[in-house]
Design a protein around this motif. Structure first.
Motif, PDB file in Angstrom:
ATOM      1  N   GLY A 185       8.678  -0.165 -14.208  1.00 55.12           N
ATOM      2  CA  GLY A 185       7.335   0.034 -14.727  1.00 55.12           C
ATOM      3  C   GLY A 185       7.348   0.816 -16.027  1.00 55.12           C
ATOM      4  N   TRP A 186       8.186   1.840 -16.084  1.00 49.62           N
ATOM      5  CA  TRP A 186       8.227   2.708 -17.258  1.00 49.62           C
ATOM      6  C   TRP A 186       8.871   1.998 -18.453  1.00 49.62           C
ATOM      7  N   ALA A 187      10.009   1.316 -18.190  1.00 55.10           N
ATOM      8  CA  ALA A 187      10.776   0.730 -19.290  1.00 55.10           C
ATOM      9  C   ALA A 187      10.073  -0.461 -19.908  1.00 55.10           C
ATOM     10  N   SER A 188       9.159  -1.122 -19.157  1.00 60.65           N
ATOM     11  CA  SER A 188       8.490  -2.301 -19.691  1.00 60.65           C
ATOM     12  C   SER A 188       7.555  -1.956 -20.840  1.00 60.65           C
ATOM     13  N   ASN A 189       7.133  -0.689 -20.910  1.00 62.35           N
ATOM     14  CA  ASN A 189       6.196  -0.257 -21.943  1.00 62.35           C
ATOM     15  C   ASN A 189       4.936  -1.110 -21.934  1.00 62.35           C
ATOM     16  N   ASN A 190       4.450  -1.351 -20.735  1.00 58.08           N
ATOM     17  CA  ASN A 190       3.248  -2.152 -20.541  1.00 58.08           C
ATOM     18  C   ASN A 190       2.354  -1.349 -19.608  1.00 58.08           C
ATOM     19  N   LYS A 191       1.075  -1.277 -19.927  1.00 56.21           N
ATOM     20  CA  LYS A 191       0.197  -0.400 -19.124  1.00 56.21           C
ATOM     21  C   LYS A 191       0.099  -0.857 -17.679  1.00 56.21           C
ATOM     22  N   TYR A 192       0.066  -2.172 -17.494  1.00 56.92           N
ATOM     23  CA  TYR A 192      -0.009  -2.674 -16.115  1.00 56.92           C
ATOM     24  C   TYR A 192       1.249  -2.299 -15.342  1.00 56.92           C
ATOM     25  N   SER A 193       2.386  -2.471 -16.007  1.00 53.43           N
ATOM     26  CA  SER A 193       3.656  -2.150 -15.345  1.00 53.43           C
ATOM     27  C   SER A 193       3.719  -0.679 -14.983  1.00 53.43           C
ATOM     28  N   LEU A 194       3.311   0.170 -15.941  1.00 58.89           N
ATOM     29  CA  LEU A 194       3.371   1.610 -15.691  1.00 58.89           C
ATOM     30  C   LEU A 194       2.491   1.977 -14.505  1.00 58.89           C
ATOM     31  N   MET A 195       1.261   1.443 -14.498  1.00 64.84           N
ATOM     32  CA  MET A 195       0.353   1.719 -13.378  1.00 64.84           C
ATOM     33  C   MET A 195       0.981   1.272 -12.057  1.00 64.84           C
TER      34      MET A 195
END
Lengths: 381, 117
Positions: A151-161
């Motif tokens: 989630g963190w490495a994708s640098n995408n808000k959906y992924s991070l959430m």
């Protein structure tokens, strides 16, 4: 079913057994995954009154293989904004614990003729580790790193959430799960998976779910709820809630790396169902001595498959929880219930077990009569 | 020790499988990147800023409470196996231990650490 300890050249059966176990268990896990995907899609279609996969192969059986080949050959999109090292490591970090956890799952007890009529029970397990249950809990909780890093490495808000939600959810339900497992360890008196299963031999009444009623049953229910939450499956699939987070932590993943996450989900479902089977439902033991002619591994597989069916059934039946309801269920309901079950089981066991079975407890010897058997106070306090 | 060795071998075999599938897929698949394709997905529009920013502090609170309970669980495992040999004191000790933790848990609940906004 007694197997002779045959040997091929210098190799004895007992020496090669762990290697046989490595190959079979890994093979079964990896080969079963496509069929699980197929089963899930067919069962969901049946429940939702639609057709489901029915084109590729007989009854759509090869659909999952076709999907696998497709993912295998698809272009791998490497988004420009990612943290590359972590991005590539995350699926592997998630898959390794899921596979490694299978190493301590006890599949069956082989009865091997050691020669001279001496029959020994040898467990069919890759590593008969004496802290098996701790090993399993440790590895299943390692999976959260894969999710949160993806989630963190994708640098995408959906992924991070998705990654954050998943980490919070997993650690919350892990507590209830740990406490429930602790109750099971207490009932069986061992952390070795094989010992836990052996302590449940006999009938259904000897399984841990039926011991210390209703405490064993309560702990089992807590475990079963927590296990669905641990694997991020519906109704606890908030990390990848498609209606709000696109695909959650694996939004930015494509090709084989996506397939890793996908396979990992099914592998961990199998593992955690295997733990439930071994810990609460007697593992390889048959439900009644009259059914003992069926080999142990058949019982084990039947029970695990039954759990997977329940997984799919639950997914088709229950709506997704709201996030605050999810956290409240974990922290305010399951955790106190699991702790209460643990404390009550310990107290009950301490009161019930005959005093002479415990070294530290006061033992009152009844006066010894020559014509009477030795009587001992069972509840000396 | 032997059991750990076979478990480690199992893990290595699993890793070899993962590595080989990733590698073979890398050889077989096409590669045709372009800047638009590599853009972060945000439902179509261009992404606004990156995702490495502040997020809800509440996740840390749950993590803290979790650490406390997980350490407790680590203590309870040896106890669960050994208490049958250790006598009534072991049960009493565990009851005190759990009671102390429950007090902490009740405090966290009262202070709203378990509420999700």
């Amino acid at each position: 079913m007694v197997i002779p300890n045959f040997s091929i050249g210098p190799l004895h059966l007992l020496d090669v057994l762990p290697y046989v176990a490595i190959v079979t268990i890994l093979g079964v896990i990896l080969l079963l995954t496509p069929f699980l995907v197929w089963y899930e899609r067919v069962a969901l279609a049946l429940i939702q009154d639609r057709l489901g996969p029915n084109r590729v192969g007989p009854r759509g059986l090869l659909q999952a293989f076709a999907d696998g080949i497709k993912l295998f050959l698809k272009e791998d999109i490497r988004p420009s904004a990612i943290d590359a090292t972590i991005y590539y490591a995350a699926p592997v970090l998630m898959m390794i614990p899921a596979l490694a956890a299978c190493a301590v799952l006890p599949v069956a007890d082989l009865r091997i003729d050691m020669g001279g009529g001496r029959i020994e029970a040898i467990p069919f397990v890759v590593g008969n580790v004496n802290i098996g249950i701790l090993y399993l809990l440790g590895l299943t909780s390692l999976q959260v790193y894969g999710i949160v890093l993806a989630g963190w490495a994708s640098n995408n808000k959906y992924s991070l959430m998705g990654g954050l939600r998943s980490s919070a959810q997993t650690i919350s339900y892990e507590l209830s799960m740990t406490m429930a497992v602790l109750t099971g360890v207490l009932i069986s008196g061992s952390t070795n998976m094989v010992e836990i299963v052996r302590s449940q031999a006999g009938t259904v009444a000897d399984w841990n779910i039926a011991k210390f009623l209703p405490l064993g049953f309560i702990a089992t229910v807590v475990y079963l709820i927590a296990m669905v939450a641990e694997t991020n499956r519906a109704p606890f699939d908030l990390p990848e809630a498609e209606s709000e987070l696109v695909a959650g932590f694996h939004t930015e993943y494509s090709s084989m790396k996506f397939a890793m996450f996908f396979m990992c989900e099914y592998a961990s479902m199998l593992v955690i169902s295997g733990v439930a089977t071994a810990l609460w439902f007697g593992g390889w033991n048959s439900p009644h001595p009259a059914l003992n002619f069926v080999p142990g591994f058949v019982w084990f597989i039947l029970k695990v498959v039954a759990f997977v069916m329940v997984y799919v059934w639950v997914r088709a039946t229950l709506p997704r929880l709201r996030y605050d309801a999810l956290m409240a269920l974990g922290w305010k309901r399951l955790l106190p219930i699991a702790l209460a079950a643990l404390v009550l089981t310990a107290t009950w066991d301490a009161v019930r077990t005959p005093a002479d079975k415990k070294s530290g407890w006061p033992v009152i010897e009844a006066p010894h009569d020559a014509d009477k058997p030795v009587a001992r106070a069972s509840n000396a306090r | 020790m032997n059991a750990y060795l076979t478990a480690a071998m199992f893990t290595i075999t699993g890793f070899a499988f993962i590595a080989s599938t990733l590698l073979i897929s890398r050889i077989l698949r096409p590669s045709a990147p372009n800047p638009d394709k590599l853009e972060t997905y945000e439902c179509g529009p261009l992404p606004v800023g990156d995702a490495w920013r502040q997020f809800n502090l509440h996740y840390y609170l749950f993590a803290l409470v979790f650490v406390v309970f997980d350490v407790e669980a680590a203590f309870l495992y040896p106890w669960a196996v050994a208490f049958k040999l250790e006598g009534p004191y072991a049960v009493a000790e565990m009851l005190i231990f759990v009671a102390l933790l429950l007090a902490g848990w009740a405090y966290a609940w009262k202070r709203g650490a378990l509420e999700w906004e």
